[in-house]
Design a protein around this motif. Structure first.
Motif, PDB file in Angstrom:
ATOM      1  N   PHE A  51      71.300  55.774  47.449  1.00 39.28           N
ATOM      2  CA  PHE A  51      69.836  55.838  47.420  1.00 39.28           C
ATOM      3  C   PHE A  51      69.408  56.479  46.123  1.00 39.28           C
ATOM      4  O   PHE A  51      69.858  57.572  45.780  1.00 39.28           O
ATOM      5  CB  PHE A  51      69.312  56.653  48.601  1.00 39.28           C
ATOM      6  CG  PHE A  51      67.841  56.932  48.518  1.00 39.28           C
ATOM      7  CD1 PHE A  51      66.912  55.928  48.740  1.00 39.28           C
ATOM      8  CD2 PHE A  51      67.375  58.207  48.220  1.00 39.28           C
ATOM      9  CE1 PHE A  51      65.557  56.185  48.653  1.00 39.28           C
ATOM     10  CE2 PHE A  51      66.023  58.465  48.132  1.00 39.28           C
ATOM     11  CZ  PHE A  51      65.107  57.450  48.357  1.00 39.28           C
ATOM     12  N   GLN A  52      68.546  55.813  45.374  1.00 36.86           N
ATOM     13  CA  GLN A  52      68.060  56.341  44.105  1.00 36.86           C
ATOM     14  C   GLN A  52      66.565  56.641  44.221  1.00 36.86           C
ATOM     15  O   GLN A  52      65.759  55.743  44.429  1.00 36.86           O
ATOM     16  CB  GLN A  52      68.292  55.337  42.974  1.00 36.86           C
ATOM     17  CG  GLN A  52      67.710  55.783  41.630  1.00 36.86           C
ATOM     18  CD  GLN A  52      68.381  57.044  41.110  1.00 36.86           C
ATOM     19  OE1 GLN A  52      69.598  57.142  41.113  1.00 36.86           O
ATOM     20  NE2 GLN A  52      67.587  58.007  40.680  1.00 36.86           N
ATOM     21  N   PRO A  53      66.172  57.922  44.124  1.00 37.01           N
ATOM     22  CA  PRO A  53      64.737  58.244  44.203  1.00 37.01           C
ATOM     23  C   PRO A  53      64.039  57.872  42.898  1.00 37.01           C
ATOM     24  O   PRO A  53      64.301  58.458  41.858  1.00 37.01           O
ATOM     25  CB  PRO A  53      64.721  59.759  44.425  1.00 37.01           C
ATOM     26  CG  PRO A  53      65.995  60.237  43.805  1.00 37.01           C
ATOM     27  CD  PRO A  53      66.986  59.133  43.971  1.00 37.01           C
ATOM     28  N   SER A  62      58.213  61.724  43.276  1.00 37.17           N
ATOM     29  CA  SER A  62      59.487  61.290  43.848  1.00 37.17           C
ATOM     30  C   SER A  62      59.346  61.163  45.359  1.00 37.17           C
ATOM     31  O   SER A  62      58.698  61.991  45.997  1.00 37.17           O
ATOM     32  CB  SER A  62      60.578  62.318  43.522  1.00 37.17           C
ATOM     33  OG  SER A  62      61.728  62.064  44.303  1.00 37.17           O
ATOM     34  N   PRO A  63      59.956  60.121  45.962  1.00 41.50           N
ATOM     35  CA  PRO A  63      59.910  60.012  47.427  1.00 41.50           C
ATOM     36  C   PRO A  63      60.632  61.161  48.129  1.00 41.50           C
ATOM     37  O   PRO A  63      60.475  61.339  49.331  1.00 41.50           O
ATOM     38  CB  PRO A  63      60.591  58.664  47.704  1.00 41.50           C
ATOM     39  CG  PRO A  63      61.405  58.392  46.486  1.00 41.50           C
ATOM     40  CD  PRO A  63      60.673  58.995  45.344  1.00 41.50           C
ATOM     41  N   LEU A  64      61.402  61.948  47.384  1.00 42.86           N
ATOM     42  CA  LEU A  64      62.095  63.074  48.001  1.00 42.86           C
ATOM     43  C   LEU A  64      61.213  64.309  48.123  1.00 42.86           C
ATOM     44  O   LEU A  64      61.636  65.312  48.689  1.00 42.86           O
ATOM     45  CB  LEU A  64      63.350  63.417  47.191  1.00 42.86           C
ATOM     46  CG  LEU A  64      64.502  62.420  47.343  1.00 42.86           C
ATOM     47  CD1 LEU A  64      65.575  62.685  46.314  1.00 42.86           C
ATOM     48  CD2 LEU A  64      65.080  62.490  48.741  1.00 42.86           C
ATOM     49  N   THR A  65      59.987  64.266  47.584  1.00 47.59           N
ATOM     50  CA  THR A  65      59.107  65.418  47.773  1.00 47.59           C
ATOM     51  C   THR A  65      58.670  65.473  49.236  1.00 47.59           C
ATOM     52  O   THR A  65      58.277  64.467  49.818  1.00 47.59           O
ATOM     53  CB  THR A  65      57.865  65.321  46.878  1.00 47.59           C
ATOM     54  OG1 THR A  65      57.203  64.078  47.132  1.00 47.59           O
ATOM     55  CG2 THR A  65      58.253  65.407  45.412  1.00 47.59           C
ATOM     56  N   PRO A  66      58.726  66.645  49.846  1.00 46.41           N
ATOM     57  CA  PRO A  66      58.369  66.764  51.265  1.00 46.41           C
ATOM     58  C   PRO A  66      56.857  66.722  51.460  1.00 46.41           C
ATOM     59  O   PRO A  66      56.081  66.822  50.509  1.00 46.41           O
ATOM     60  CB  PRO A  66      58.935  68.134  51.641  1.00 46.41           C
ATOM     61  CG  PRO A  66      58.884  68.909  50.367  1.00 46.41           C
ATOM     62  CD  PRO A  66      59.170  67.929  49.261  1.00 46.41           C
ATOM     63  N   MET A  67      56.453  66.581  52.694  1.00 47.29           N
ATOM     64  CA  MET A  67      55.034  66.589  53.052  1.00 47.29           C
ATOM     65  C   MET A  67      54.751  67.806  53.921  1.00 47.29           C
ATOM     66  O   MET A  67      55.578  68.197  54.751  1.00 47.29           O
ATOM     67  CB  MET A  67      54.660  65.318  53.807  1.00 47.29           C
ATOM     68  CG  MET A  67      54.859  64.043  53.003  1.00 47.29           C
ATOM     69  SD  MET A  67      54.273  62.565  53.897  1.00 47.29           S
ATOM     70  CE  MET A  67      55.385  62.538  55.295  1.00 47.29           C
ATOM     71  N   LEU A  68      53.575  68.414  53.724  1.00 42.70           N
ATOM     72  CA  LEU A  68      53.118  69.509  54.579  1.00 42.70           C
ATOM     73  C   LEU A  68      51.813  69.071  55.215  1.00 42.70           C
ATOM     74  O   LEU A  68      50.801  68.910  54.543  1.00 42.70           O
ATOM     75  CB  LEU A  68      52.921  70.791  53.779  1.00 42.70           C
ATOM     76  CG  LEU A  68      52.527  72.024  54.615  1.00 42.70           C
ATOM     77  CD1 LEU A  68      53.701  72.467  55.485  1.00 42.70           C
ATOM     78  CD2 LEU A  68      52.068  73.169  53.728  1.00 42.70           C
ATOM     79  N   CYS A  89      60.271  56.862  54.018  1.00 44.44           N
ATOM     80  CA  CYS A  89      61.049  55.894  53.239  1.00 44.44           C
ATOM     81  C   CYS A  89      62.406  56.456  52.802  1.00 44.44           C
ATOM     82  O   CYS A  89      63.224  55.726  52.247  1.00 44.44           O
ATOM     83  CB  CYS A  89      60.255  55.464  52.007  1.00 44.44           C
ATOM     84  SG  CYS A  89      59.907  56.830  50.860  1.00 44.44           S
ATOM     85  N   VAL A  90      62.647  57.753  53.035  1.00 41.90           N
ATOM     86  CA  VAL A  90      63.871  58.381  52.549  1.00 41.90           C
ATOM     87  C   VAL A  90      64.972  58.262  53.605  1.00 41.90           C
ATOM     88  O   VAL A  90      64.804  58.714  54.732  1.00 41.90           O
ATOM     89  CB  VAL A  90      63.618  59.868  52.214  1.00 41.90           C
ATOM     90  CG1 VAL A  90      64.905  60.541  51.765  1.00 41.90           C
ATOM     91  CG2 VAL A  90      62.563  59.979  51.119  1.00 41.90           C
ATOM     92  N   PRO A  91      66.124  57.641  53.277  1.00 43.69           N
ATOM     93  CA  PRO A  91      67.203  57.454  54.254  1.00 43.69           C
ATOM     94  C   PRO A  91      68.086  58.690  54.407  1.00 43.69           C
ATOM     95  O   PRO A  91      69.291  58.648  54.201  1.00 43.69           O
ATOM     96  CB  PRO A  91      67.983  56.270  53.672  1.00 43.69           C
ATOM     97  CG  PRO A  91      67.842  56.450  52.205  1.00 43.69           C
ATOM     98  CD  PRO A  91      66.452  56.972  51.996  1.00 43.69           C
TER      99      PRO A  91
END
Length: 342
Positions: A51-53, A62-68, A89-91
């Motif tokens: 998986f490439q962000p 980046s799709p790897l940034t979390p959500m609050l 979308c992050v596996p």
């Protein structure tokens, strides 16, 4: 990485011998041959190998940034319910660890399934807009993520703050730089500092965020200044607390004045003693003994002046510095006296 060809009804698997670690990114590594034994190769290999962000441009996220998730505003002193999770979308399936900086110097941490809400709560003791930052640190892989996102939450005050209980400013200062300090109050978001110079109108000169309790000031106007402070939050403002006058700069001591006749008709010599921190001496004269009627005769750093008068004349002198001028000296008389002028 693999590719598949079929020849005469027989599947042939060919492997590109590239170490998975050289690819980078976030991935699972599988022993693919184990999955192929007795299984359908198409289904057996349907796993996330890599998986490439990707973020688009320098401003992309980046799709790897979390959500609050959670409310945009919380009343002061009331607990707000928030939740952290990864983007769908992050596996990444293992439980994820989060750290939240609440924008007031405190932090919370939690762990939960990457794509489900991890509950987090917080209440603020000061009002205002808080910059809240959530960081996804790592999952149980363990894979280091260290990606973060930031959002704003408003801590709503339900009343204006009380007036600060004290304010302190020096009575004298010679270099135009000093600090004003005050007593902090609960429920404040910021403090506003104002100044009046020479008895004029107050104007705002500084704003500092709570819980600061002092402000260093520079290049203050010479002369008498007055400072005041009030506390402010999103509901309203307190009353003002005012300090005593601050004399910025130096006022020299009053010089001593002597007037001596030169025995040459109306010529007299006026001389005076020196005063420390003087930027100019000012000599005044008048035909009356009332200094209110006097006019300036000399201004400079000299300590004497020859004066020619046509009748009895009264003289005064004062010393001026960066903070103002001294009082006038007692008057001395210059007269017209007979005598030859050599």
């Amino acid at each position: 990485l693999y590719y598949n060809t079929t020849l005469l009804g027989q599947d042939r698997f060919n492997w590109i011998d590239t170490p998975i670690s050289s690819i980078g990114g976030y991935f699972h590594e599988y022993r693919v041959n184990d999955f192929l034994r007795g299984g359908d190769p198409f289904n057996a290999l349907r796993h996330t190998l890599y998986f490439q962000p990707i973020k688009v441009g320098s401003s992309g996220v980046s799709p790897l940034t979390p959500m609050l998730t959670g409310p945009n505003s919380v009343n002061l002193g009331t607990t707000g319910n928030f939740a952290a999770k990864m983007r769908p979308c992050v596996p990444l399936d293992e439980p994820m660890s989060y750290v939240v900086d609440w924008g007031d110097g405190s932090q919370s941490s939690g762990e939960g399934p990457a794509k489900q809400d991890t509950p987090l709560t917080h209440s603020w003791t000061t009002s205002g807009t808080k910059s809240v930052r959530v960081t996804a640190t790592q999952d149980r892989g363990p894979r280091t993520i260290n990606q973060q996102s930031t959002r704003s939450v408003v801590s709503n005050a339900l009343a204006a703050p009380p007036t600060p209980g004290s304010i302190s400013a020096p009575a004298n200062d010679g270099d135009a730089g000093f600090s004003v300090s005050w007593g902090t109050v609960l429920n404040a978001e910021r403090y506003e500092i104002e100044r009046s110079t020479a008895g004029g109108a107050f104007t705002q000169i500084a704003v500092v965020d709570h819980p600061a309790s002092s402000k260093a000031l520079t290049a203050q106007p010479f002369g008498y200044n007055t400072y005041r402070v009030r506390a402010v939050n999103n509901f309203g403002a307190s009353g003002y607390r005012t300090a005593g006058q601050t004399l910025v700069g130096y006022i020299p001591a009053t010089p001593g004045l002597t007037v001596t006749s030169l025995m040459c008709q109306g010529w007299n010599n006026a001389s005076w003693t020196s005063s420390a921190n003087t930027t100019a001496y000012k000599l005044y004269w008048s035909a009356s003994s009332n200094p209110a009627n006097a006019t300036e005769l000399y201004s400079g750093l000299g300590l004497s002046r020859d004066v020619n008068v046509s009748s009895r004349t009264y003289l005064w002198v004062k010393a001026c510095g960066t903070g103002g001028c001294s009082a006038l000296s007692p008057s001395r008389v210059a007269d017209v006296r007979p005598g030859s002028c050599n």
